[in-house]
Design a protein around this motif. Structure first.
Motif, PDB file in Angstrom:
ATOM      1  N   VAL A 159     -22.450   3.871  -0.829  1.00  0.00           N
ATOM      2  CA  VAL A 159     -23.311   2.981  -0.027  1.00  0.00           C
ATOM      3  C   VAL A 159     -23.353   3.466   1.417  1.00  0.00           C
ATOM      4  O   VAL A 159     -24.412   3.520   2.036  1.00  0.00           O
ATOM      5  CB  VAL A 159     -22.798   1.532  -0.110  1.00  0.00           C
ATOM      6  CG1 VAL A 159     -23.512   0.651   0.911  1.00  0.00           C
ATOM      7  CG2 VAL A 159     -23.011   0.979  -1.515  1.00  0.00           C
ATOM      8  N   GLY A 160     -22.203   3.836   1.941  1.00  0.00           N
ATOM      9  CA  GLY A 160     -22.135   4.313   3.321  1.00  0.00           C
ATOM     10  C   GLY A 160     -22.948   5.584   3.516  1.00  0.00           C
ATOM     11  O   GLY A 160     -23.709   5.698   4.477  1.00  0.00           O
ATOM     12  N   LEU A 161     -22.830   6.515   2.586  1.00  0.00           N
ATOM     13  CA  LEU A 161     -23.589   7.758   2.676  1.00  0.00           C
ATOM     14  C   LEU A 161     -25.088   7.485   2.567  1.00  0.00           C
ATOM     15  O   LEU A 161     -25.888   8.100   3.272  1.00  0.00           O
ATOM     16  CB  LEU A 161     -23.148   8.726   1.577  1.00  0.00           C
ATOM     17  CG  LEU A 161     -21.778   9.371   1.806  1.00  0.00           C
ATOM     18  CD1 LEU A 161     -21.364  10.182   0.581  1.00  0.00           C
ATOM     19  CD2 LEU A 161     -21.794  10.264   3.041  1.00  0.00           C
ATOM     20  N   ALA A 162     -25.479   6.535   1.703  1.00  0.00           N
ATOM     21  CA  ALA A 162     -26.895   6.192   1.549  1.00  0.00           C
ATOM     22  C   ALA A 162     -27.434   5.604   2.851  1.00  0.00           C
ATOM     23  O   ALA A 162     -28.545   5.924   3.271  1.00  0.00           O
ATOM     24  CB  ALA A 162     -27.074   5.205   0.404  1.00  0.00           C
ATOM     25  N   LEU A 163     -26.640   4.749   3.504  1.00  0.00           N
ATOM     26  CA  LEU A 163     -27.059   4.151   4.779  1.00  0.00           C
ATOM     27  C   LEU A 163     -27.217   5.225   5.848  1.00  0.00           C
ATOM     28  O   LEU A 163     -28.189   5.224   6.598  1.00  0.00           O
ATOM     29  CB  LEU A 163     -26.024   3.110   5.231  1.00  0.00           C
ATOM     30  CG  LEU A 163     -26.093   1.767   4.507  1.00  0.00           C
ATOM     31  CD1 LEU A 163     -24.905   0.899   4.907  1.00  0.00           C
ATOM     32  CD2 LEU A 163     -27.397   1.046   4.847  1.00  0.00           C
ATOM     33  N   VAL A 164     -26.262   6.146   5.899  1.00  0.00           N
ATOM     34  CA  VAL A 164     -26.330   7.226   6.885  1.00  0.00           C
ATOM     35  C   VAL A 164     -27.558   8.090   6.630  1.00  0.00           C
ATOM     36  O   VAL A 164     -28.273   8.468   7.558  1.00  0.00           O
ATOM     37  CB  VAL A 164     -25.044   8.075   6.835  1.00  0.00           C
ATOM     38  CG1 VAL A 164     -25.221   9.357   7.639  1.00  0.00           C
ATOM     39  CG2 VAL A 164     -23.863   7.271   7.380  1.00  0.00           C
ATOM     40  N   ALA A 165     -27.836   8.380   5.358  1.00  0.00           N
ATOM     41  CA  ALA A 165     -28.997   9.202   5.016  1.00  0.00           C
ATOM     42  C   ALA A 165     -30.286   8.483   5.391  1.00  0.00           C
ATOM     43  O   ALA A 165     -31.203   9.080   5.962  1.00  0.00           O
ATOM     44  CB  ALA A 165     -28.975   9.518   3.528  1.00  0.00           C
ATOM     45  N   ALA A 166     -30.369   7.172   5.092  1.00  0.00           N
ATOM     46  CA  ALA A 166     -31.571   6.401   5.422  1.00  0.00           C
ATOM     47  C   ALA A 166     -31.767   6.346   6.929  1.00  0.00           C
ATOM     48  O   ALA A 166     -32.886   6.511   7.425  1.00  0.00           O
ATOM     49  CB  ALA A 166     -31.444   4.990   4.857  1.00  0.00           C
TER      50      ALA A 166
ATOM     51  N   ILE B 232      -9.304   7.710   0.907  1.00  0.00           N
ATOM     52  CA  ILE B 232      -8.224   6.879   0.378  1.00  0.00           C
ATOM     53  C   ILE B 232      -8.530   5.402   0.612  1.00  0.00           C
ATOM     54  O   ILE B 232      -8.291   4.566  -0.246  1.00  0.00           O
ATOM     55  CB  ILE B 232      -6.885   7.277   1.051  1.00  0.00           C
ATOM     56  CG1 ILE B 232      -6.478   8.690   0.595  1.00  0.00           C
ATOM     57  CG2 ILE B 232      -5.791   6.270   0.707  1.00  0.00           C
ATOM     58  CD1 ILE B 232      -5.404   9.318   1.464  1.00  0.00           C
ATOM     59  N   GLU B 233      -9.102   5.076   1.785  1.00  0.00           N
ATOM     60  CA  GLU B 233      -9.337   3.672   2.138  1.00  0.00           C
ATOM     61  C   GLU B 233     -10.560   3.087   1.456  1.00  0.00           C
ATOM     62  O   GLU B 233     -10.607   1.902   1.168  1.00  0.00           O
ATOM     63  CB  GLU B 233      -9.487   3.552   3.650  1.00  0.00           C
ATOM     64  CG  GLU B 233      -8.171   3.762   4.387  1.00  0.00           C
ATOM     65  CD  GLU B 233      -8.382   3.935   5.873  1.00  0.00           C
ATOM     66  OE1 GLU B 233      -9.454   3.556   6.355  1.00  0.00           O
ATOM     67  OE2 GLU B 233      -7.486   4.463   6.534  1.00  0.00           O
ATOM     68  N   LEU B 234     -11.592   3.877   1.221  1.00  0.00           N
ATOM     69  CA  LEU B 234     -12.823   3.356   0.640  1.00  0.00           C
ATOM     70  C   LEU B 234     -12.900   3.656  -0.848  1.00  0.00           C
ATOM     71  O   LEU B 234     -12.422   4.684  -1.308  1.00  0.00           O
ATOM     72  CB  LEU B 234     -14.039   3.985   1.324  1.00  0.00           C
ATOM     73  CG  LEU B 234     -14.207   3.675   2.813  1.00  0.00           C
ATOM     74  CD1 LEU B 234     -15.421   4.416   3.352  1.00  0.00           C
ATOM     75  CD2 LEU B 234     -14.346   2.190   3.047  1.00  0.00           C
ATOM     76  N   THR B 235     -13.521   2.750  -1.571  1.00  0.00           N
ATOM     77  CA  THR B 235     -13.781   3.003  -2.984  1.00  0.00           C
ATOM     78  C   THR B 235     -14.983   3.942  -3.089  1.00  0.00           C
ATOM     79  O   THR B 235     -15.777   4.037  -2.157  1.00  0.00           O
ATOM     80  CB  THR B 235     -14.091   1.686  -3.709  1.00  0.00           C
ATOM     81  OG1 THR B 235     -15.318   1.177  -3.192  1.00  0.00           O
ATOM     82  CG2 THR B 235     -12.992   0.677  -3.523  1.00  0.00           C
ATOM     83  N   PRO B 236     -15.135   4.615  -4.210  1.00  0.00           N
ATOM     84  CA  PRO B 236     -16.309   5.507  -4.376  1.00  0.00           C
ATOM     85  C   PRO B 236     -17.626   4.768  -4.164  1.00  0.00           C
ATOM     86  O   PRO B 236     -18.571   5.319  -3.626  1.00  0.00           O
ATOM     87  CB  PRO B 236     -16.168   5.984  -5.818  1.00  0.00           C
ATOM     88  CG  PRO B 236     -14.708   5.917  -6.086  1.00  0.00           C
ATOM     89  CD  PRO B 236     -14.218   4.712  -5.317  1.00  0.00           C
ATOM     90  N   THR B 237     -17.698   3.499  -4.565  1.00  0.00           N
ATOM     91  CA  THR B 237     -18.929   2.718  -4.376  1.00  0.00           C
ATOM     92  C   THR B 237     -19.205   2.497  -2.902  1.00  0.00           C
ATOM     93  O   THR B 237     -20.328   2.685  -2.440  1.00  0.00           O
ATOM     94  CB  THR B 237     -18.812   1.357  -5.081  1.00  0.00           C
ATOM     95  OG1 THR B 237     -18.486   1.574  -6.447  1.00  0.00           O
ATOM     96  CG2 THR B 237     -20.115   0.588  -4.988  1.00  0.00           C
TER      97      THR B 237
END
Ligand SMILES: [Zn+2]
Length: 62
Positions: A26-33, A17-22
């Protein structure tokens, strides 16, 4: 604080709810990296610890 907001599902719903899909992407990409970086950095350490564990268990490999 309600009990339902204390569950993992509740936290994930709150983040959605708090974060936009973008922002979420980005957050998921950072966590994956970061996960991949840690995996490659720690691989030699993991190998060494398993090596030491084998010797501690009485198994010789060289
Ligand atoms: Zn060895």
């Amino acid at each position: 604080m309600a009990a339902t907001t204390d569950t993992v599902h509740g936290r994930i719903e709150g983040v959605r709810i708090e974060l936009t899909p973008t922002q979420l992407a980005v957050g998921l990409a950072l966590v994956a990296a970061l996960g991949f970086a840690l995996l490659f950095v720690q691989e030699p350490m993991l190998h060494d610890s398993m090596h030491n564990f084998r010797h501690a268990a009485g198994i010789t490999c060289h």
